[in-house]
Design a protein around this motif. Structure first.
Motif, PDB file in Angstrom:
ATOM      1  N   ILE A   9      32.299  28.648  46.719  1.00 55.30           N
ATOM      2  CA  ILE A   9      32.171  29.098  48.111  1.00 55.30           C
ATOM      3  C   ILE A   9      33.250  29.099  49.129  1.00 55.30           C
ATOM      4  CG2 ILE A   9      29.609  28.570  48.004  1.00 55.30           C
ATOM      5  CD1 ILE A   9      30.060  26.384  49.928  1.00 55.30           C
ATOM      6  N   ASP A  10      33.250  29.599  50.055  1.00 59.66           N
ATOM      7  CA  ASP A  10      34.628  29.472  51.146  1.00 59.66           C
ATOM      8  C   ASP A  10      34.562  28.224  51.951  1.00 59.66           C
ATOM      9  OD1 ASP A  10      37.131  30.416  52.011  1.00 59.66           O
ATOM     10  OD2 ASP A  10      36.116  32.272  52.968  1.00 59.66           O
ATOM     11  N   VAL A  11      35.986  28.021  52.304  1.00 64.83           N
ATOM     12  CA  VAL A  11      36.289  26.721  52.961  1.00 64.83           C
ATOM     13  C   VAL A  11      35.972  26.672  54.386  1.00 64.83           C
ATOM     14  CG1 VAL A  11      37.793  26.110  51.357  1.00 64.83           C
ATOM     15  CG2 VAL A  11      38.616  27.253  53.121  1.00 64.83           C
ATOM     16  N   ASN A  12      35.846  25.499  55.134  1.00 66.52           N
ATOM     17  CA  ASN A  12      35.708  25.655  56.586  1.00 66.52           C
ATOM     18  C   ASN A  12      37.168  25.669  57.136  1.00 66.52           C
ATOM     19  OD1 ASN A  12      36.562  23.378  57.882  1.00 66.52           O
ATOM     20  ND2 ASN A  12      35.007  22.193  57.073  1.00 66.52           N
ATOM     21  N   PRO A  13      37.546  26.454  58.122  1.00 68.50           N
ATOM     22  CA  PRO A  13      38.830  26.605  58.710  1.00 68.50           C
ATOM     23  C   PRO A  13      39.725  25.598  59.283  1.00 68.50           C
ATOM     24  CG  PRO A  13      37.264  27.530  60.052  1.00 68.50           C
ATOM     25  CD  PRO A  13      36.508  27.041  59.157  1.00 68.50           C
ATOM     26  N   THR A  15      39.208  21.899  58.137  1.00 70.44           N
ATOM     27  CA  THR A  15      39.532  21.056  57.146  1.00 70.44           C
ATOM     28  C   THR A  15      39.981  21.851  56.004  1.00 70.44           C
ATOM     29  OG1 THR A  15      37.512  20.463  56.533  1.00 70.44           O
ATOM     30  CG2 THR A  15      38.296  19.164  57.995  1.00 70.44           C
ATOM     31  N   MET A  16      39.567  22.901  55.824  1.00 67.68           N
ATOM     32  CA  MET A  16      39.618  23.756  54.404  1.00 67.68           C
ATOM     33  C   MET A  16      38.845  22.830  53.176  1.00 67.68           C
ATOM     34  SD  MET A  16      43.601  24.890  54.413  1.00 67.68           S
ATOM     35  CE  MET A  16      44.088  23.339  55.009  1.00 67.68           C
ATOM     36  N   ASN A  17      37.873  22.031  53.556  1.00 68.10           N
ATOM     37  CA  ASN A  17      37.008  21.224  52.561  1.00 68.10           C
ATOM     38  C   ASN A  17      35.719  22.636  52.671  1.00 68.10           C
ATOM     39  OD1 ASN A  17      37.757  18.925  51.992  1.00 68.10           O
ATOM     40  ND2 ASN A  17      36.934  17.957  54.017  1.00 68.10           N
ATOM     41  N   MET A  18      35.013  22.456  51.614  1.00 73.37           N
ATOM     42  CA  MET A  18      33.904  23.372  51.370  1.00 73.37           C
ATOM     43  C   MET A  18      33.023  23.574  52.725  1.00 73.37           C
ATOM     44  SD  MET A  18      30.654  21.272  49.509  1.00 73.37           S
ATOM     45  CE  MET A  18      31.074  22.369  47.961  1.00 73.37           C
ATOM     46  N   ASP A  19      32.658  24.877  53.346  1.00 67.71           N
ATOM     47  CA  ASP A  19      32.110  25.157  54.179  1.00 67.71           C
ATOM     48  C   ASP A  19      30.447  24.974  54.154  1.00 67.71           C
ATOM     49  OD1 ASP A  19      30.691  26.274  56.284  1.00 67.71           O
ATOM     50  OD2 ASP A  19      31.943  28.090  56.473  1.00 67.71           O
ATOM     51  N   ARG A 189      48.771  21.975  62.378  1.00 68.85           N
ATOM     52  CA  ARG A 189      48.797  20.712  61.996  1.00 68.85           C
ATOM     53  C   ARG A 189      47.298  20.519  61.283  1.00 68.85           C
ATOM     54  NH1 ARG A 189      50.170  16.525  66.243  1.00 68.85           N
ATOM     55  NH2 ARG A 189      48.468  17.843  67.052  1.00 68.85           N
ATOM     56  N   PRO A 190      47.248  19.669  60.368  1.00 69.43           N
ATOM     57  CA  PRO A 190      45.943  19.048  59.836  1.00 69.43           C
ATOM     58  C   PRO A 190      45.021  18.772  60.960  1.00 69.43           C
ATOM     59  CG  PRO A 190      47.711  18.125  58.497  1.00 69.43           C
ATOM     60  CD  PRO A 190      48.302  18.731  59.622  1.00 69.43           C
ATOM     61  N   VAL A 191      43.858  19.081  60.898  1.00 72.80           N
ATOM     62  CA  VAL A 191      42.630  18.438  61.639  1.00 72.80           C
ATOM     63  C   VAL A 191      41.924  17.471  61.031  1.00 72.80           C
ATOM     64  CG1 VAL A 191      40.498  19.310  63.011  1.00 72.80           C
ATOM     65  CG2 VAL A 191      42.566  20.981  62.754  1.00 72.80           C
ATOM     66  N   SER A 250      34.843  37.339  46.689  1.00 75.63           N
ATOM     67  CA  SER A 250      35.754  37.408  48.153  1.00 75.63           C
ATOM     68  C   SER A 250      35.490  36.096  48.845  1.00 75.63           C
ATOM     69  CB  SER A 250      35.398  38.642  48.755  1.00 75.63           C
ATOM     70  OG  SER A 250      36.146  38.534  50.179  1.00 75.63           O
ATOM     71  N   LEU A 251      36.508  35.469  48.732  1.00 74.73           N
ATOM     72  CA  LEU A 251      36.464  34.098  49.732  1.00 74.73           C
ATOM     73  C   LEU A 251      37.781  34.007  50.678  1.00 74.73           C
ATOM     74  CD1 LEU A 251      35.724  31.566  46.972  1.00 74.73           C
ATOM     75  CD2 LEU A 251      34.178  32.543  48.477  1.00 74.73           C
ATOM     76  N   PRO A 252      37.677  34.840  51.877  1.00 76.11           N
ATOM     77  CA  PRO A 252      38.961  35.222  52.535  1.00 76.11           C
ATOM     78  C   PRO A 252      39.685  34.111  53.121  1.00 76.11           C
ATOM     79  CG  PRO A 252      36.957  36.246  53.580  1.00 76.11           C
ATOM     80  CD  PRO A 252      36.325  35.448  52.298  1.00 76.11           C
ATOM     81  N   LEU A 253      39.049  33.097  53.747  1.00 76.91           N
ATOM     82  CA  LEU A 253      39.774  31.786  54.115  1.00 76.91           C
ATOM     83  C   LEU A 253      40.633  30.961  52.967  1.00 76.91           C
ATOM     84  CD1 LEU A 253      37.316  30.636  56.733  1.00 76.91           C
ATOM     85  CD2 LEU A 253      39.323  31.903  57.185  1.00 76.91           C
ATOM     86  N   THR A 254      39.770  31.009  51.896  1.00 78.97           N
ATOM     87  CA  THR A 254      40.636  30.379  50.742  1.00 78.97           C
ATOM     88  C   THR A 254      41.833  31.074  50.331  1.00 78.97           C
ATOM     89  OG1 THR A 254      38.388  29.502  50.192  1.00 78.97           O
ATOM     90  CG2 THR A 254      40.215  29.383  48.204  1.00 78.97           C
ATOM     91  N   GLU A 255      41.665  32.296  50.290  1.00 76.35           N
ATOM     92  CA  GLU A 255      42.749  33.178  50.085  1.00 76.35           C
ATOM     93  C   GLU A 255      43.866  32.857  51.138  1.00 76.35           C
ATOM     94  OE1 GLU A 255      40.927  36.921  48.740  1.00 76.35           O
ATOM     95  OE2 GLU A 255      39.528  35.785  47.676  1.00 76.35           O
ATOM     96  N   GLU A 256      43.490  33.110  52.325  1.00 79.48           N
ATOM     97  CA  GLU A 256      44.470  33.083  53.169  1.00 79.48           C
ATOM     98  C   GLU A 256      45.302  31.888  53.302  1.00 79.48           C
ATOM     99  OE1 GLU A 256      42.872  33.842  57.491  1.00 79.48           O
ATOM    100  OE2 GLU A 256      44.564  32.631  58.140  1.00 79.48           O
ATOM    101  N   TYR A 257      44.446  30.596  53.440  1.00 85.72           N
ATOM    102  CA  TYR A 257      45.170  29.485  53.558  1.00 85.72           C
ATOM    103  C   TYR A 257      46.168  29.221  52.182  1.00 85.72           C
ATOM    104  CZ  TYR A 257      42.314  28.425  57.581  1.00 85.72           C
ATOM    105  OH  TYR A 257      41.777  28.373  58.851  1.00 85.72           O
ATOM    106  N   ALA A 258      45.711  29.657  51.080  1.00 88.44           N
ATOM    107  CA  ALA A 258      46.578  29.338  49.771  1.00 88.44           C
ATOM    108  C   ALA A 258      47.889  30.016  50.061  1.00 88.44           C
ATOM    109  CB  ALA A 258      45.852  30.192  48.576  1.00 88.44           C
ATOM    110  N   ASP A 259      48.127  30.960  50.725  1.00 86.85           N
ATOM    111  CA  ASP A 259      49.122  31.835  51.261  1.00 86.85           C
ATOM    112  C   ASP A 259      50.195  30.909  52.334  1.00 86.85           C
ATOM    113  OD1 ASP A 259      48.990  33.750  49.029  1.00 86.85           O
ATOM    114  OD2 ASP A 259      48.204  35.297  50.728  1.00 86.85           O
ATOM    115  N   ARG A 260      49.408  30.411  53.222  1.00 88.96           N
ATOM    116  CA  ARG A 260      49.927  29.803  54.579  1.00 88.96           C
ATOM    117  C   ARG A 260      50.214  28.359  54.193  1.00 88.96           C
ATOM    118  NH1 ARG A 260      46.252  31.045  59.001  1.00 88.96           N
ATOM    119  NH2 ARG A 260      47.550  29.785  60.130  1.00 88.96           N
ATOM    120  N   LEU A 261      49.753  27.632  53.615  1.00 90.16           N
ATOM    121  CA  LEU A 261      49.918  26.216  53.360  1.00 90.16           C
ATOM    122  C   LEU A 261      51.243  25.562  52.788  1.00 90.16           C
ATOM    123  CD1 LEU A 261      47.198  23.726  53.027  1.00 90.16           C
ATOM    124  CD2 LEU A 261      48.982  23.514  51.351  1.00 90.16           C
ATOM    125  N   LEU A 262      51.802  24.645  53.375  1.00 89.89           N
ATOM    126  CA  LEU A 262      53.084  24.082  52.834  1.00 89.89           C
ATOM    127  C   LEU A 262      52.791  22.589  53.164  1.00 89.89           C
ATOM    128  CD1 LEU A 262      55.817  24.633  51.625  1.00 89.89           C
ATOM    129  CD2 LEU A 262      56.732  24.206  53.878  1.00 89.89           C
TER     130      LEU A 262
END
Ligand SMILES: *Cc1c(COP(=O)(O)O)cnc(C)c1O
Length: 290
Positions: A9-13, A15-19, A189-191, A250-262
């Motif tokens: 399932i997708d993550v919450n925006p 913490t990026m933990n499971m929603d 930054r992290p929340v 389709s897990l849009p947030l997971t996919e988006e954060y995987a591209d944006r996280l450093l």
């Protein structure tokens, strides 16, 4: 390995933990277990998850690999679900090179767990004088750490407060130095939710997009800083697609954060002036208007 099929399932925006609001819709009559992953040592919303598990008669296995010594509402991660898993891999807060632990928080599973870790035998009961010889009774493997690994880990755990304090101060320094860049909208930054006491397992930033991240990694590298991204999502990895029946959900947030996280460097020996230097390099790059 046991033939179970993971349902992602997708993550919450934040913490990026499971929603946790998406869990119930994913439960079917075949569902057995919920596996919350406490990403970056920040606890998932465990009260809600435990409540859902109870109502649907499911077990909860916490992946607290990154969450050793972190808390949710004052309880240690890994001690809340029926089982909790810790990792002592070299990349974690407390290490033995390779290794880990399973916390069994429900007495019903104790006896079988002992058998599985003793290669499927009741040898533990034999040592306690409960049976007069030990024999093969179940599945199992060699899951116990050897003494050398255990000794190394023991020393790490003896220093765990010191290690945690140091990591938290590195984390806090990043968090303060990067606040102005967040205010300018250049990164996020992290929340950390109020319910969570995190363990500074990592410090990450979220950038505008993949291109910015790729260029920032190159900029940091040119300045002698190794910063890495992670993880590639599992639901659209080759094995994930196979287990999802040939088509990735389709897990849009997971996919988006995987591209944006450093991830920024975060390890015990990192000195305060190193953190300052990393932040200055990040700032130099982001404020030139890329
Ligand atoms: C490191 C890690 C694992 C794997 O731990 P091992 O000790 O290598 O088996 C599993 N889950 C998460 C979230 C991790 O970070």
């Amino acid at each position: 390995m046991q033939g179970a099929v993971p349902v992602f399932i997708d993550v919450n925006p934040e913490t990026m933990n499971m929603d946790e609001t998406k869990i119930e819709a994913a439960i079917t009559p075949r569902t057995k277990v919920i596996v919350p992953v406490h990403y970056a040592g920040v606890g998932c919303e465990m009260d809600t998850i435990m409540d859902i598990a109870q109502r649907h008669n499911l077990l909860v296995v916490e992946d607290a690999a990154q969450g050793v010594c972190a808390t949710y509402k004052g309880k240690y991660l890994g001690t809340i679900g029926h089982f909790g898993c810790y990792s002592f891999h070299e990349t974690k807060n407390f290490i033995s090179g390779e290794g880990g632990a399973v916390l069994i928080n429900d007495e019903r599973f104790m006896e079988r767990a002992e058998i599985i870790r003793e290669k499927g035998t009741n040898r533990s009961q034999f040592f306690r004088g409960m049976v007069d010889k030990y024999t093969w009774v179940d599945i199992g493997s060699s899951y116990l750490p050897g003494e050398l690994i255990a000794a190394f880990l023991y020393a790490q755990l003896e220093e765990s407060d010191k290690i945690s304090t140091k990591r938290l101060s590195i984390w806090q320094q990043y968090h303060e130095l990067l606040a102005p860049l967040e205010e300018k909208g250049l990164l996020r930054r992290p929340v950390i939710p109020d319910t969570c006491g995190h363990n500074a397992h990592m410090y990450y930033i979220l950038l505008k997009d993949l291109k910015t991240r790729t260029e920032l990694i190159a900029h940091l590298k040119a300045n002698g800083i190794s910063a890495v991204f992670h993880y590639v999502p599992l639901h659209n990895a080759p094995k994930g697609i196979e287990l999802c029946g040939g088509k990735a959900p389709s897990l849009p947030l997971t996919e988006e954060y995987a591209d944006r996280l450093l991830r920024l460097p975060c390890y015990y020996e990192l000195a305060p002036e190193d953190v300052t230097y990393v932040c200055r390099c990040v700032e130099d790059f982001l404020s030139r208007g890329c």
